[in-house]
Every structure is written in C-alpha cells, then in structure tokens.
Scaffold this active site. Sequence first.
Site, PDB file in Angstrom:
ATOM      1  N   ASN A   1       0.900  -1.164  -0.086  1.00 49.78           N
ATOM      2  CA  ASN A   1       0.043   0.108  -0.063  1.00 49.78           C
ATOM      3  C   ASN A   1       0.777   1.239  -0.193  1.00 49.78           C
ATOM      4  O   ASN A   1       1.984   1.241  -0.038  1.00 49.78           O
ATOM      5  CB  ASN A   1      -1.169  -0.059   1.124  1.00 49.78           C
ATOM      6  CG  ASN A   1      -2.389   0.318   0.993  1.00 49.78           C
ATOM      7  OD1 ASN A   1      -2.440   1.532   0.294  1.00 49.78           O
ATOM      8  ND2 ASN A   1      -3.337  -0.260   1.324  1.00 49.78           N
TER       9      ASN A   1
ATOM     10  N   HIS B   1      23.563   2.026  11.114  1.00 48.38           N
ATOM     11  CA  HIS B   1      24.765   3.045  11.564  1.00 48.38           C
ATOM     12  C   HIS B   1      25.252   2.298  12.754  1.00 48.38           C
ATOM     13  O   HIS B   1      24.604   2.083  13.418  1.00 48.38           O
ATOM     14  CB  HIS B   1      24.409   4.445  11.591  1.00 48.38           C
ATOM     15  CG  HIS B   1      23.854   4.892  10.183  1.00 48.38           C
ATOM     16  ND1 HIS B   1      24.557   5.337   9.241  1.00 48.38           N
ATOM     17  CD2 HIS B   1      22.732   5.034   9.674  1.00 48.38           C
ATOM     18  CE1 HIS B   1      23.782   5.832   8.197  1.00 48.38           C
ATOM     19  NE2 HIS B   1      22.441   5.528   8.475  1.00 48.38           N
TER      20      HIS B   1
ATOM     21  N   THR C   1      12.209  -6.180  15.670  1.00 50.19           N
ATOM     22  CA  THR C   1      13.693  -6.318  15.729  1.00 50.19           C
ATOM     23  C   THR C   1      14.201  -7.765  15.847  1.00 50.19           C
ATOM     24  O   THR C   1      15.546  -7.947  15.863  1.00 50.19           O
ATOM     25  CB  THR C   1      13.775  -5.548  17.101  1.00 50.19           C
ATOM     26  OG1 THR C   1      13.403  -6.324  18.147  1.00 50.19           O
ATOM     27  CG2 THR C   1      13.389  -4.116  17.014  1.00 50.19           C
ATOM     28  N   LYS C   2      13.447  -8.792  16.015  1.00 49.62           N
ATOM     29  CA  LYS C   2      13.718 -10.043  15.927  1.00 49.62           C
ATOM     30  C   LYS C   2      13.023 -11.037  15.029  1.00 49.62           C
ATOM     31  O   LYS C   2      11.902 -10.897  14.676  1.00 49.62           O
ATOM     32  CB  LYS C   2      13.481 -10.633  17.415  1.00 49.62           C
ATOM     33  CG  LYS C   2      14.546  -9.946  18.538  1.00 49.62           C
ATOM     34  CD  LYS C   2      14.189 -10.272  19.663  1.00 49.62           C
ATOM     35  CE  LYS C   2      15.321  -9.715  20.672  1.00 49.62           C
ATOM     36  NZ  LYS C   2      15.252 -10.195  22.334  1.00 49.62           N
TER      37      LYS C   2
ATOM     38  N   ARG D   1       6.376  -8.876  19.386  1.00 51.37           N
ATOM     39  CA  ARG D   1       6.534 -10.061  20.092  1.00 51.37           C
ATOM     40  C   ARG D   1       5.226 -11.064  19.460  1.00 51.37           C
ATOM     41  O   ARG D   1       4.411 -10.743  19.247  1.00 51.37           O
ATOM     42  CB  ARG D   1       6.329 -10.114  21.584  1.00 51.37           C
ATOM     43  CG  ARG D   1       7.250  -9.340  22.229  1.00 51.37           C
ATOM     44  CD  ARG D   1       7.095  -9.037  23.740  1.00 51.37           C
ATOM     45  NE  ARG D   1       8.091  -8.249  24.472  1.00 51.37           N
ATOM     46  CZ  ARG D   1       8.288  -7.231  24.637  1.00 51.37           C
ATOM     47  NH1 ARG D   1       7.087  -6.453  24.318  1.00 51.37           N
ATOM     48  NH2 ARG D   1       9.286  -6.500  25.340  1.00 51.37           N
TER      49      ARG D   1
ATOM     50  N   ARG E   1       0.473 -15.315  19.351  1.00 47.41           N
ATOM     51  CA  ARG E   1      -0.039 -16.648  19.326  1.00 47.41           C
ATOM     52  C   ARG E   1       0.025 -17.210  18.088  1.00 47.41           C
ATOM     53  O   ARG E   1       0.498 -16.542  16.913  1.00 47.41           O
ATOM     54  CB  ARG E   1      -1.525 -16.745  19.924  1.00 47.41           C
ATOM     55  CG  ARG E   1      -2.472 -16.059  18.792  1.00 47.41           C
ATOM     56  CD  ARG E   1      -3.883 -16.216  19.081  1.00 47.41           C
ATOM     57  NE  ARG E   1      -4.843 -15.660  18.284  1.00 47.41           N
ATOM     58  CZ  ARG E   1      -5.399 -16.171  17.326  1.00 47.41           C
ATOM     59  NH1 ARG E   1      -4.971 -17.187  16.802  1.00 47.41           N
ATOM     60  NH2 ARG E   1      -6.334 -15.245  16.470  1.00 47.41           N
TER      61      ARG E   1
END
Length: 204
Positions: free
Chosen positions: A84, A114, A164-165, A179, A182
């Site tokens: 989009n 950076h 981030t993970k 995170r 489920r």
Amino acid sequence: MNHKERMLANLPYRSWLDGLSEERMECKKKVFAYNNLPPDAVEEREKLLREILGKTKEGYLNIESPFHCDYGYNIEVGTGFFANYNFIILDVGKVRIGDNFMCGPNVQICTAGHPLHPETRNSGYEYGIDITIGDNVWIGGNVLVCPGVTIGNNVVIGGGSVVTKDIPDNMLAYGNPCRVVREITEADRDFYFRDRKFDVDDYK
C-alpha cells in the site's frame, strides 16, 4: 573488496564510494518516474516496477505510489505481491519477499543501519543486513522491519509494530518491540475480524 562489494557482503562500507552514489541516483530517477505515472497506466506502471526491482515472478505485482527504495536491484519479490501507499525499502542489504505478500500503508523494510558509537558513526561507515520475509505474510500499517530480521511463512504482523527479532512460521505478532502473541491455527479460518465470522461460503 571495494565498497559496493562490502555493502553486498553485509560489511561496513561508505555509501558515496565506488559508484554507489550514481547507482542510487539512477534508482531515484526510475522511482520518481514510477511515482508520477497516472494511476490508470497499469501496464506501464508494472513494466517500470519490474525494471526497478531486482527479481520478480510472473503474476500480480503492485505497489501503490508513492514508493521509495535505495537501489532496487537488491529487492526480490514473489507472485501475488501488494504494498500500500508510502512503502519504503532501504535495500542496502538484500530483501527477499515470498509469494502472496501484502502490507498496509507506511510500512518500512530497512536493512540499513549505522554504528552505535558516535565517533564510529561519524567515520561515514554504515551497513546493511539482509531481511527475509516468507510466503503468505500480511504486515499491517506503520510497521518497521529492522536489519537482519527473518519473518516466516503465514505470519501476520499487527499495525504499528517494530520488528527487531525473527518471527517463526504461522504466528500472529505485534508490539514495540514486536512479540509473538499466538499461533495462527485452523480455528482462525472462519473469522474475518476478531470474533466476526464470514457470512459467505466462497472464502474457503
């Protein structure tokens, strides 16, 4: 190794050396042309988009304008691809996206980064770490995907998340930082929004 080779190897590099500035400028020209095509120029838009991106498959491909990227050639996408408005890919590193991808507005996929320390950062070195996104992924609006992340198959990322993970297959994940909430299961098949069931049968 020159600085383009270092960039492609996910090593620290300087972005103005070894032709990288010129390559970004060429990409910017194509992206500008794409973003300024009329919305009903469907065939021309798709043709130019396939020229911008490094690797595409046959089948549906659409990115609503405006769209921005650094190089273009570092982006690989599958079939059934939709993004989009205000889609941004900083493709300093490789970005690989599977089949049947969709995302809401203002999504950013950023391989670029950076150094943390100010003196090191001021040296002009930066980096890009590859991002991989699997098949059948839906990313909600205003999501940021950070360098080095892998998102598995059949994943949904809720709006506003900062990823981030890595996210495993078949998961609903959201938040800042993002995170896993489920697993997405067969029980979800009959619902289109939260507890609202389909009132038609042709979705199966």
